[in-house]
Design a protein around this motif. Sequence first.
Motif, PDB file in Angstrom:
ATOM      1  N   GLN A 117     -23.812  49.646  42.743  1.00  0.00           N
ATOM      2  CA  GLN A 117     -23.601  48.263  42.274  1.00  0.00           C
ATOM      3  C   GLN A 117     -22.227  48.137  41.606  1.00  0.00           C
ATOM      4  O   GLN A 117     -21.746  49.075  40.966  1.00  0.00           O
ATOM      5  CB  GLN A 117     -24.698  47.929  41.264  1.00  0.00           C
ATOM      6  CG  GLN A 117     -24.547  46.573  40.599  1.00  0.00           C
ATOM      7  CD  GLN A 117     -25.646  46.348  39.560  1.00  0.00           C
ATOM      8  OE1 GLN A 117     -26.807  46.270  39.908  1.00  0.00           O
ATOM      9  NE2 GLN A 117     -25.275  46.243  38.291  1.00  0.00           N
ATOM     10  N   LEU A 158     -22.909  48.204  35.137  1.00  0.00           N
ATOM     11  CA  LEU A 158     -24.137  48.816  35.669  1.00  0.00           C
ATOM     12  C   LEU A 158     -24.923  49.427  34.510  1.00  0.00           C
ATOM     13  O   LEU A 158     -24.404  50.292  33.792  1.00  0.00           O
ATOM     14  CB  LEU A 158     -23.770  49.908  36.680  1.00  0.00           C
ATOM     15  CG  LEU A 158     -24.938  50.763  37.175  1.00  0.00           C
ATOM     16  CD1 LEU A 158     -25.887  49.949  38.062  1.00  0.00           C
ATOM     17  CD2 LEU A 158     -24.444  51.997  37.927  1.00  0.00           C
ATOM     18  N   GLU A 192     -27.766  51.623  42.694  1.00  0.00           N
ATOM     19  CA  GLU A 192     -27.552  50.425  43.519  1.00  0.00           C
ATOM     20  C   GLU A 192     -27.955  49.160  42.770  1.00  0.00           C
ATOM     21  O   GLU A 192     -27.627  48.050  43.180  1.00  0.00           O
ATOM     22  CB  GLU A 192     -28.347  50.509  44.826  1.00  0.00           C
ATOM     23  CG  GLU A 192     -27.802  51.502  45.824  1.00  0.00           C
ATOM     24  CD  GLU A 192     -28.461  52.865  45.698  1.00  0.00           C
ATOM     25  OE1 GLU A 192     -29.403  52.997  44.887  1.00  0.00           O
ATOM     26  OE2 GLU A 192     -28.007  53.802  46.386  1.00  0.00           O
ATOM     27  N   THR A 193     -28.708  49.354  41.676  1.00  0.00           N
ATOM     28  CA  THR A 193     -29.150  48.204  40.872  1.00  0.00           C
ATOM     29  C   THR A 193     -29.274  48.664  39.416  1.00  0.00           C
ATOM     30  O   THR A 193     -29.320  49.860  39.149  1.00  0.00           O
ATOM     31  CB  THR A 193     -30.479  47.640  41.464  1.00  0.00           C
ATOM     32  OG1 THR A 193     -30.924  46.581  40.672  1.00  0.00           O
ATOM     33  CG2 THR A 193     -31.560  48.668  41.533  1.00  0.00           C
TER      34      THR A 193
END
Length: 347
Positions: A56, A60, A114-115
């Motif tokens: 991401q 983050l 990623e998240t």
Amino acid sequence: MKVFQVEGAWTHDHLRLGQRPQPQAGAGQIRLAMRAAALNYRDLLVPLKGYGSRMQDLPLVMLSDGVGVVDQIGPGVAPGLGVAQGQRWCPMLFQGWQGGAPDAQKLSRGLGCETDGTCAEWLVTDPLSAAPVPDHLTDVEAACLPTAGLTAWRALVTDGNVRPGDVVVVQGTGGVALFALQFAKLLGAYAIVLSSSDEKLAKAQALGADEVLNYVKEPAWGRTVKAMAQRLSGRDGADHVVELGGTSTLEQSLRAVRAGGTLSLIGVLGGAKLDAPLGLVVTRAVRLQGVTVGSRDDFVAMCSAMARVQMRPVVDSVYPFEALKDALAHLKSGKHFGKVCVGIQPG
Ligand SMILES: NC(=O)c1ccc[n+]([C@@H]2O[C@H](COP(=O)([O-])OP(=O)(O)OC[C@H]3O[C@@H](n4cnc5c(N)ncnc54)[C@H](OP(=O)(O)O)[C@@H]3O)[C@@H](O)[C@H]2O)c1
């Protein structure tokens, strides 16, 4: 709400306490008031953008593991999912991998990568990307389950099919390794533990390791471990190796495993390049099985097995939320035995 996040640039110096709006559970979602989080080796690489090309954009929120109390249930959450206010649930590392074999889609939304991750006061997820935890565990113990616990479970149970009387070799005494030791014993298998420290090996024996070996004192340990496995099971080597070293250990693992045995390729602590006698894989029909955490179904099965025998993860240390950087430094030092954790809200 308070979060610990990488902000501005991908360096450890840009790891900071930050503020985000408190999230609200939307349709089909639940909100967790986070109680505790746990660190994994990958959290040392994340601030350097070292965990793949799909990470991401900044900021983050850090960490992939944690546990929280359900404090909000959005409209449309199916009653059949069994969610109730006040229950403790862990968000799964791979949001959306409910069960079955992994595929690109199921591996596309990793927390703290990623998240946004778990080092936050609240986290919103959906009930099929989270699951309840056993009552006998403390918050900190429960926070250790989604990555280290689930990876070891997937390696030995879902993919590994380890049986009573098998011999499992475990490299090191970190998070994944000690779960693998505990699960091997739970399954009725023998465990051989390797460590760089005699003191840690003594602790591993107290946890049930049947044989131990110091891999610094004996770097070419493959044949010795094979002989240990032969003594334990009467077979021609170890049935299963939990491979965490990569380049530095693969050759020895191939020398230790029996014909027809399995190497679970999980970590690359000692390098990520393949440099091993591949002839041994072919002529002795060794199975090389890559493992990447596990699904929600695996998590539920793991929790039920742990609850039945009241198994507790090995917690090395717990740091305050604000001291995440100290916790990461401790993980990096390699002095830990088991899991390094962070308390978020007192239970
Ligand atoms: N594939 C997956 O889904 C997955 C999931 C979780 C973790 N991992 C990977 O698995 C590895 C371990 O992760 P973790 O979070 O359990 O780490 P950790 O808690 O930091 O444990 C690391 C331990 O491994 C041992 N070790 C270090 N270097 C080694 C080497 N070259 N050879 C053998 N052992 C070594 C050390 O144990 P001693 O001090 O006892 O020597 C060290 O304390 C990492 O590479 C991580 O990225 C992969």
